[in-house]
Enzyme design. Sequence first.
Site, PDB file in Angstrom:
ATOM      1  N   SER A 171       0.865  -1.187   0.000  1.00 13.84           N
ATOM      2  CA  SER A 171       0.000   0.000   0.000  1.00 13.84           C
ATOM      3  C   SER A 171       0.896   1.228   0.000  1.00 13.84           C
ATOM      4  CB  SER A 171      -0.864   0.006   1.270  1.00 13.84           C
ATOM      5  OG  SER A 171      -1.443   1.284   1.477  1.00 13.84           O
ATOM      6  N   TYR A 184      -2.639  -1.068  10.475  1.00 18.13           N
ATOM      7  CA  TYR A 184      -2.551  -1.282   9.017  1.00 18.13           C
ATOM      8  C   TYR A 184      -1.194  -0.796   8.491  1.00 18.13           C
ATOM      9  CZ  TYR A 184      -4.014  -1.156   4.084  1.00 18.13           C
ATOM     10  OH  TYR A 184      -4.119  -1.356   2.712  1.00 18.13           O
TER      11      TYR A 184
HETATM   12  P1  NAD Z   1     -11.128  -6.401  -0.412  1.00 14.64           P
HETATM   13  O1  NAD Z   1     -11.672  -6.302   0.963  1.00 14.64           O
HETATM   14  O2  NAD Z   1     -12.081  -6.451  -1.554  1.00 14.64           O
HETATM   15  O3  NAD Z   1     -10.172  -7.665  -0.572  1.00 14.64           O
HETATM   16  C1  NAD Z   1      -9.489  -8.291   0.472  1.00 14.64           C
HETATM   17  C2  NAD Z   1      -9.662  -9.784   0.280  1.00 14.64           C
HETATM   18  O4  NAD Z   1      -8.886 -10.479   1.253  1.00 14.64           O
HETATM   19  C3  NAD Z   1     -11.119 -10.227   0.470  1.00 14.64           C
HETATM   20  O5  NAD Z   1     -11.497 -11.087  -0.586  1.00 14.64           O
HETATM   21  C4  NAD Z   1     -11.102 -10.961   1.802  1.00 14.64           C
HETATM   22  O6  NAD Z   1     -12.091 -11.972   1.899  1.00 14.64           O
HETATM   23  C5  NAD Z   1      -9.685 -11.536   1.760  1.00 14.64           C
HETATM   24  N1  NAD Z   1      -9.209 -11.936   3.079  1.00 14.64           N
HETATM   25  C6  NAD Z   1      -9.302 -11.246   4.242  1.00 14.64           C
HETATM   26  N2  NAD Z   1      -8.759 -11.949   5.246  1.00 14.64           N
HETATM   27  C7  NAD Z   1      -8.307 -13.111   4.697  1.00 14.64           C
HETATM   28  C8  NAD Z   1      -7.638 -14.231   5.224  1.00 14.64           C
HETATM   29  N3  NAD Z   1      -7.345 -14.322   6.531  1.00 14.64           N
HETATM   30  N4  NAD Z   1      -7.308 -15.243   4.393  1.00 14.64           N
HETATM   31  C9  NAD Z   1      -7.611 -15.177   3.061  1.00 14.64           C
HETATM   32  N5  NAD Z   1      -8.250 -14.131   2.509  1.00 14.64           N
HETATM   33  C10 NAD Z   1      -8.592 -13.110   3.325  1.00 14.64           C
HETATM   34  O7  NAD Z   1     -10.136  -5.160  -0.563  1.00 14.64           O
HETATM   35  P2  NAD Z   1      -9.024  -4.840  -1.656  1.00 14.64           P
HETATM   36  O8  NAD Z   1      -8.976  -3.389  -1.776  1.00 14.64           O
HETATM   37  O9  NAD Z   1      -9.221  -5.648  -2.869  1.00 14.64           O
HETATM   38  O10 NAD Z   1      -7.694  -5.300  -0.898  1.00 14.64           O
HETATM   39  C11 NAD Z   1      -6.751  -6.177  -1.461  1.00 14.64           C
HETATM   40  C12 NAD Z   1      -5.350  -5.809  -1.001  1.00 14.64           C
HETATM   41  O11 NAD Z   1      -5.025  -4.525  -1.532  1.00 14.64           O
HETATM   42  C13 NAD Z   1      -5.195  -5.679   0.519  1.00 14.64           C
HETATM   43  O12 NAD Z   1      -3.958  -6.231   0.902  1.00 14.64           O
HETATM   44  C14 NAD Z   1      -5.205  -4.182   0.742  1.00 14.64           C
HETATM   45  O13 NAD Z   1      -4.504  -3.814   1.908  1.00 14.64           O
HETATM   46  C15 NAD Z   1      -4.501  -3.710  -0.509  1.00 14.64           C
HETATM   47  N6  NAD Z   1      -4.733  -2.300  -0.836  1.00 14.64           N
HETATM   48  C16 NAD Z   1      -5.933  -1.861  -1.329  1.00 14.64           C
HETATM   49  C17 NAD Z   1      -6.088  -0.525  -1.633  1.00 14.64           C
HETATM   50  C18 NAD Z   1      -7.358   0.030  -2.215  1.00 14.64           C
HETATM   51  O14 NAD Z   1      -7.426   1.248  -2.423  1.00 14.64           O
HETATM   52  N7  NAD Z   1      -8.358  -0.766  -2.504  1.00 14.64           N
HETATM   53  C19 NAD Z   1      -5.038   0.363  -1.432  1.00 14.64           C
HETATM   54  C20 NAD Z   1      -3.848  -0.104  -0.923  1.00 14.64           C
HETATM   55  C21 NAD Z   1      -3.693  -1.442  -0.644  1.00 14.64           C
END
Ligand code: NAD
Length: 287
Positions: A171, A184
Amino acid sequence: MNNAPSSASASIPPPVVSDPPRRLEKQIALVTGSGSGLGREIAIELARAGAAVVINYAHSAKSAEQTASEIRAEGGRALVVQGDVSREADVQAMFRRTCEECGTVDILVNNAGIEQDVAFDEMTLAQWQKVIDVNLTGQFLCAREAVRQFKRRGVRPEISSAAGKIICISSVHEVIPWAGHVNYCASKGGVMLMMKSLAQEVARDRIRVNSIAPGAIRTDINRHAWETPEAMRQLLTMIPYGRIGEPADVGRLAVWLASDQSDYITGTTIFIDGGMVLYPAFSSGKG
Ligand code: NAD
């Protein structure tokens, strides 16, 4: 300590890289947390590039099956595997099943992640621990199994120049502090140095390890930040490029980072954030 490359590794020629549309053909990719958001889109883009994709989920089989159905509808190959990335036994079982059903694994995308936002002095140990367990320990457990498999198998030059590729989804908060999100940020800062140290350790095994650090991408994790016009207006003040990111932006980058197109890149974080890390508050040029 002698860190000089051996004469054998020094003589490895650079790969001849072409850019076929299905550049991940014959490769197996495992994407954690790929029933939603970025993981889902990354899985779909990897499949479009020819990889067979293992869709991992912790709790919602239905959404993982939806990702798999979409991949199969486009003619791709997908396997759905349950497993909580923060549990060692689950992760080991997930890699065992992947290798049994698909033969091996070539690409790991460490995507699963959560937020549990709370003021620091009100944060419980459980809230701290949960985020570290999923976001950091989960990436460690999956990367360790992947490295073990990559080392056992070694390079298959007809498939890829590398023995394996690991992509950590980090991130912008691996470098931008964020009040109210200390757990986080600590997890993503941890991912940054885990990724770099691991990349250094396994480079001579021809394993590449990199991070993708998204800024604001339109998914459920940050819905509150974009779903109303006012929230979106506020968000855009932090994004010089003037738009929110879409999951497909990240999916395309993951394909490139998993392919031999990026063969000389390891130990690096690629920010995909429309300039969020460029200190946008200074963009007027005024002091
Ligand atoms: P999201 O909530 O849609 O996806 C997260 C996924 O991880 C979900 O499918 C959830 O079920 C799964 N998950 C959670 N705990 C778990 C576990 N213990 N075992 C297996 N799966 C698990 O959100 P996203 O935005 O798609 O996030 C994906 C990644 O991207 C994360 O690591 C998040 O920190 C990172 N991220 C997202 C953003 C953004 O703007 N969306 C920005 C920076 C980083």
